[in-house]
Design a protein around this motif. Structure first.
Motif, short mmCIF file in Angstrom:
data_model
loop_
_atom_site.label_atom_id
_atom_site.label_comp_id
_atom_site.label_asym_id
_atom_site.label_seq_id
_atom_site.Cartn_x
_atom_site.Cartn_y
_atom_site.Cartn_z
N SER A 11 9.44 9.75 1.24
CA SER A 11 8.89 8.41 1.08
C SER A 11 9.87 7.39 1.65
O SER A 11 11.09 7.57 1.57
N GLN B 172 0.86 -1.18 0.00
CA GLN B 172 0.00 0.00 0.00
C GLN B 172 0.89 1.23 0.00
O GLN B 172 1.93 1.23 0.67
N GLN B 173 0.50 2.23 -0.75
CA GLN B 173 1.19 3.51 -0.68
C GLN B 173 0.20 4.49 -0.08
O GLN B 173 -0.94 4.59 -0.54
N ARG B 174 0.64 5.19 0.96
CA ARG B 174 -0.28 6.10 1.63
C ARG B 174 0.45 7.35 2.08
O ARG B 174 1.55 7.28 2.62
N LEU C 153 3.34 -1.43 4.01
CA LEU C 153 2.95 -0.03 3.86
C LEU C 153 4.14 0.78 3.39
O LEU C 153 5.19 0.79 4.02
N LYS D 21 -8.52 13.40 -0.31
CA LYS D 21 -8.23 12.05 -0.82
C LYS D 21 -7.99 12.08 -2.34
O LYS D 21 -7.08 11.42 -2.83
N TYR E 111 -4.53 13.46 -3.06
CA TYR E 111 -3.47 12.48 -2.86
C TYR E 111 -3.47 11.40 -3.95
O TYR E 111 -2.41 10.91 -4.33
N GLN E 112 -4.63 11.08 -4.50
CA GLN E 112 -4.66 10.16 -5.65
C GLN E 112 -3.98 10.80 -6.86
O GLN E 112 -3.22 10.14 -7.57
N PRO F 126 5.00 4.32 3.23
CA PRO F 126 4.50 5.62 3.68
C PRO F 126 5.19 6.80 2.99
O PRO F 126 6.37 6.74 2.68
N ILE G 90 0.81 10.24 4.66
CA ILE G 90 0.54 10.47 6.07
C ILE G 90 0.84 11.94 6.31
O ILE G 90 1.98 12.38 6.21
N THR H 235 -0.20 10.82 -6.17
CA THR H 235 0.34 9.47 -6.34
C THR H 235 0.51 9.16 -7.83
O THR H 235 1.53 8.62 -8.25
#
Length: 138
Positions: A52, A3-5, A61, A111, A114-115, A63, A7, A118
């Motif tokens: 990152s 997962q890439q998230r 994860l 959200k 951030y998409q 992050p 924070i 990414t």
């Protein structure tokens, strides 16, 4: 599966120092540092600082810690917060990658911002692709 998230940290000095400490304490996991520059609706340039990291252990994860849009950007000079961040990155041999992006206010939800971010990073090979969920695990 990885997962890439993002924070999100705050935008004050203490948040920048926390990000710098994350870089220092996790230097073996650090992948990249970033300077995201955008323009507010009223025409002011702002900088977001981010780093990152590779996943910790088996967690998967990936992050990306970010201090979003709290630092004014002036032509020809950098703020003290940006300077502190760049020095922390340099201390672990990382040169922040500058990326011009849209301001988060252009998106109805954080959200979605951030998409978008990414996608920009993946298209420029600054983030690794996610594992293919359809590939059999051996």
């Amino acid at each position: 599966m990885r997962q890439q998230r993002f924070i999100e940290l705050g935008e004050g000095y203490s948040d920048i120092y926390e990000l710098c400490e994350l870089i220092s304490a996790n230097s073996s996991r650090l992948k990249r540092t970033f300077l995201f520059t955008s323009t507010t609706p009223d025409g002011k340039r702002v900088v977001s600082l981010a780093a990152s990291f590779a996943p910790a252990g088996e967690g998967g994860l990936f992050p990306i810690y970010i201090c979003r849009e709290g630092i004014p950007s002036r032509e020809g000079s950098i703020s003290k917060r940006q300077q502190v961040f760049e020095e922390a990155a340099a201390s672990v041999d990382s040169k922040p990658v500058p990326v011009d992006i849209k301001h988060s206010s252009e998106f109805p939800e954080t959200k979605l911002f951030y998409q978008y971010l990414t996608g920009i990073l993946r298209l420029n090979h600054l983030l690794p692709p996610l594992d293919d969920p359809y590939r059999p695990v051996l």
